[in-house]
Design an enzyme around this catalytic site. Structure first.
Site, mmCIF file in Angstrom:
data_model
loop_
_atom_site.group_PDB
_atom_site.id
_atom_site.type_symbol
_atom_site.label_atom_id
_atom_site.label_comp_id
_atom_site.label_asym_id
_atom_site.label_seq_id
_atom_site.Cartn_x
_atom_site.Cartn_y
_atom_site.Cartn_z
ATOM 1 N N GLU A 1 30.538 76.964 48.796
ATOM 2 C CA GLU A 1 29.924 75.633 48.753
ATOM 3 C C GLU A 1 30.565 74.647 49.749
ATOM 4 O OE1 GLU A 1 28.977 73.906 44.780
ATOM 5 O OE2 GLU A 1 29.894 72.108 45.621
ATOM 6 N N ARG B 1 22.260 71.931 46.136
ATOM 7 C CA ARG B 1 23.532 71.781 46.875
ATOM 8 C C ARG B 1 23.341 71.867 48.391
ATOM 9 N NH1 ARG B 1 24.349 70.815 42.357
ATOM 10 N NH2 ARG B 1 26.119 71.402 41.051
ATOM 11 N N SER C 1 33.717 73.294 42.620
ATOM 12 C CA SER C 1 33.069 74.611 42.640
ATOM 13 C C SER C 1 33.140 75.175 44.044
ATOM 14 C CB SER C 1 31.603 74.489 42.235
ATOM 15 O OG SER C 1 31.523 73.931 40.961
HETATM 16 C C1 LIG Z 1 37.112 68.508 41.268
HETATM 17 C C2 LIG Z 1 35.817 68.499 42.041
HETATM 18 C C3 LIG Z 1 34.621 68.474 41.366
HETATM 19 C C4 LIG Z 1 33.399 68.463 42.057
HETATM 20 N N1 LIG Z 1 32.234 68.438 41.350
HETATM 21 C C5 LIG Z 1 31.059 68.443 42.001
HETATM 22 C C6 LIG Z 1 29.824 68.434 41.271
HETATM 23 O O1 LIG Z 1 29.805 68.403 40.048
HETATM 24 N N2 LIG Z 1 28.673 68.442 41.971
HETATM 25 C C7 LIG Z 1 28.645 68.449 43.335
HETATM 26 O O2 LIG Z 1 27.546 68.455 43.900
HETATM 27 N N3 LIG Z 1 29.790 68.456 44.051
HETATM 28 C C8 LIG Z 1 30.986 68.451 43.429
HETATM 29 N N4 LIG Z 1 32.153 68.478 44.140
HETATM 30 C C9 LIG Z 1 32.097 68.526 45.605
HETATM 31 C C10 LIG Z 1 32.274 67.150 46.302
HETATM 32 O O3 LIG Z 1 32.893 66.237 45.444
HETATM 33 C C11 LIG Z 1 30.947 66.560 46.768
HETATM 34 O O4 LIG Z 1 30.299 67.459 47.632
HETATM 35 C C12 LIG Z 1 31.141 65.241 47.506
HETATM 36 O O5 LIG Z 1 29.902 64.640 47.775
HETATM 37 C C13 LIG Z 1 31.913 65.384 48.817
HETATM 38 O O6 LIG Z 1 32.225 64.077 49.259
HETATM 39 P P1 LIG Z 1 33.407 63.821 50.281
HETATM 40 O O7 LIG Z 1 33.323 62.392 50.697
HETATM 41 O O8 LIG Z 1 34.680 64.271 49.708
HETATM 42 O O9 LIG Z 1 32.942 64.736 51.506
HETATM 43 P P2 LIG Z 1 33.877 65.550 52.509
HETATM 44 O O10 LIG Z 1 34.509 66.680 51.790
HETATM 45 O O11 LIG Z 1 34.767 64.632 53.235
HETATM 46 O O12 LIG Z 1 32.783 66.106 53.520
HETATM 47 C C14 LIG Z 1 31.848 67.081 53.107
HETATM 48 C C15 LIG Z 1 30.845 67.293 54.268
HETATM 49 O O13 LIG Z 1 30.074 66.111 54.434
HETATM 50 C C16 LIG Z 1 30.227 65.615 55.766
HETATM 51 N N5 LIG Z 1 30.241 64.151 55.674
HETATM 52 C C17 LIG Z 1 31.109 63.399 54.940
HETATM 53 N N6 LIG Z 1 30.798 62.099 55.066
HETATM 54 C C18 LIG Z 1 29.734 62.038 55.901
HETATM 55 C C19 LIG Z 1 28.956 60.972 56.454
HETATM 56 N N7 LIG Z 1 29.212 59.690 56.160
HETATM 57 N N8 LIG Z 1 27.943 61.276 57.289
HETATM 58 C C20 LIG Z 1 27.662 62.573 57.610
HETATM 59 N N9 LIG Z 1 28.355 63.621 57.135
HETATM 60 C C21 LIG Z 1 29.376 63.350 56.293
HETATM 61 C C22 LIG Z 1 31.543 66.179 56.272
HETATM 62 O O14 LIG Z 1 31.579 66.239 57.691
HETATM 63 C C23 LIG Z 1 31.534 67.537 55.614
HETATM 64 O O15 LIG Z 1 30.707 68.403 56.373
HETATM 65 C C24 LIG Z 1 33.392 68.480 43.476
HETATM 66 C C25 LIG Z 1 34.618 68.493 44.167
HETATM 67 C C26 LIG Z 1 35.822 68.500 43.453
HETATM 68 C C27 LIG Z 1 37.109 68.491 44.209
#
Ligand SMILES: Cc1cc2nc3c(=O)[nH]c(=O)nc-3n(C[C@H](O)[C@H](O)[C@H](O)COP(=O)(O)OP(=O)(O)OC[C@H]3O[C@@H](n4cnc5c(N)ncnc54)[C@H](O)[C@@H]3O)c2cc1C
Length: 340
Positions: free
Chosen positions: A334, A164, A238
């Site tokens: 996380e 992670r 999580s």
């Molecule tokens: C219901 C649920 C279930 C989930 N299950 C999992 C799981 O099983 N496994 C897991 O690993 N995660 C899980 N997650 C967490 C999440 O989905 C992941 O971490 C996902 O990759 C985040 O993507 P996002 O586009 O929403 O990022 P955001 O929440 O928008 O951003 C997260 C971070 O990444 C940075 N960021 C975003 N885009 C970029 C970019 N293009 N360049 C540089 N930095 C960037 C942001 O600035 C921030 O710091 C879950 C979340 C939810 C709500």
């Protein structure tokens, strides 16, 4: 690229906390990214990237410019008889990509289905689930260097992927914007059923030799049953990482709590189940100020009533303190905290 001011972000994070950005823009192309960076530099604004908002806790007001990648272009870069190399824009939805690749006969990502968020954010915390991490498939990541305004490819092995985590979540957090990612996938059907809960679910449904699509469907079904739906109960998945402790500490806890699940990490360390620690500390279903720990899953912090980002962090701190006092183990959040 169009810059808006005073944009509400309440619906742009899955935790649904009230928040707004001083400035906001959507980016797709290289020139959009450069324009957004120029705007930030010329106006002396901090730049924050917001993807699907599924792994962030936002403060009430995000200072500076929030850049939101959009667009789902996907390009086949090269293929052999056995594999493909594809490049997909940061703005594409991760779950869409997993299903699209499976349909095209490009295999490997099935265990990562139903993870919300964007492709650009997937390497940031090395998304992982059901025994698979994206690190296994990342060939390279195309970035915009926010310090030099230059585009570059960073090889997967240089991204510092661990559980992670990656350099993008640590030392590179304010340095690089991920513009697109390159994944190498198998054209030969392959499945990873090493994760016990997945293996058991497949056997229970009579799938003794599952196809990649069987794995995808089974993981999607397990997740739908296990995790609260973000549209009904806002959450960010999580909320706490599974803590990694020394094997001796893990064994002494196991002696006190024989049903504590332990996972091997390496010769020195074991990973504990954060969900077990939280539940055993009596915090599953705990209610804070408009937010709480899900009744359904002890790892999930749910925003039941428009709680602020600060209230969610306060609740998380209560969980951390309680688990620390009972087990002597420190939990870590996380999601990424922005603007608090
Ligand atoms: C219901 C649920 C279930 C989930 N299950 C999992 C799981 O099983 N496994 C897991 O690993 N995660 C899980 N997650 C967490 C999440 O989905 C992941 O971490 C996902 O990759 C985040 O993507 P996002 O586009 O929403 O990022 P955001 O929440 O928008 O951003 C997260 C971070 O990444 C940075 N960021 C975003 N885009 C970029 C970019 N293009 N360049 C540089 N930095 C960037 C942001 O600035 C921030 O710091 C879950 C979340 C939810 C709500």
């Amino acid at each position: 690229m169009h810059v808006e001011t005073g944009v509400r972000l309440d619906t742009l994070s899955t935790l649904g906390v009230p928040s707004s950005a001083d400035y906001f823009c959507r980016v797709t192309s290289d020139s959009d990214w450069l324009e957004a960076l120029d705007y930030a530099t010329n106006h002396d604004l901090p730049l924050t990237i917001l993807g699907g908002g599924s792994n962030v806790i936002l403060g009430d007001q995000i200072r500076g410019i929030v850049v939101h990648p959009v667009g789902d272009d996907i390009e086949l870069i090269e293929q052999t008889g056995k594999s493909v190399l594809i490049e997909v824009l940061a703005g594409a939805h991760w779950d869409w990509l997993v299903r699209y690749c499976n349909q095209r006969g490009w295999y490997g990502l099935e265990n990562l289905v139903s993870i919300p968020g964007s492709c650009g954010a997937a390497p940031v915390q090395n998304v992982g689930a059901y025994g698979v991490e994206i690190a296994e498939f990342i060939d390279s990541v195309r970035v915009l260097d926010l310090h030099t305004s230059m585009f570059a490819h960073i090889q997967g092995q240089d991204c510092g992927f661990t559980y992670r985590d990656s350099h993008f979540k640590g030392p590179w957090r304010d340095r690089y914007a991920i513009v697109s990612i390159r994944l190498r996938l198998s054209k030969v059907p392959m499945v990873n059923t090493n994760y016990a809960a997945l293996a058991n679910a497949l056997v229970a449904t009579g799938l003794h030799e599952p196809s990649p699509l069987d794995v995808l469907n089974t993981v999607a079904a397990i997740r739908a049953a296990k995790l609260p739906d973000v549209h009904l109960m806002p959450n960010s998945g999580s909320f706490f990482k599974n803590p990694i402790v020394s094997i001796s500490q893990a064994q002494s806890l196991k002696a006190q709590y024989p049903d504590l699940p332990l996972y091997d990490v390496d010769a020195q360390n074991s990973k504990l189940s954060a969900a077990y620690l939280i539940e055993t500390a009596g915090l599953k279903g705990y209610c804070g100020d408009g937010c709480g720990i899900s009744q359904q899953h002890a790892l999930v912090l749910v925003n039941e009533g428009h709680a602020s980002g600060a209230a969610c962090v306060e609740l998380a701190q209560h969980v951390i303190n309680t688990v620390q006092a009972k087990f002597g183990v420190t939990l870590h959040i996380e999601p990424v905290v922005i603007g608090l």
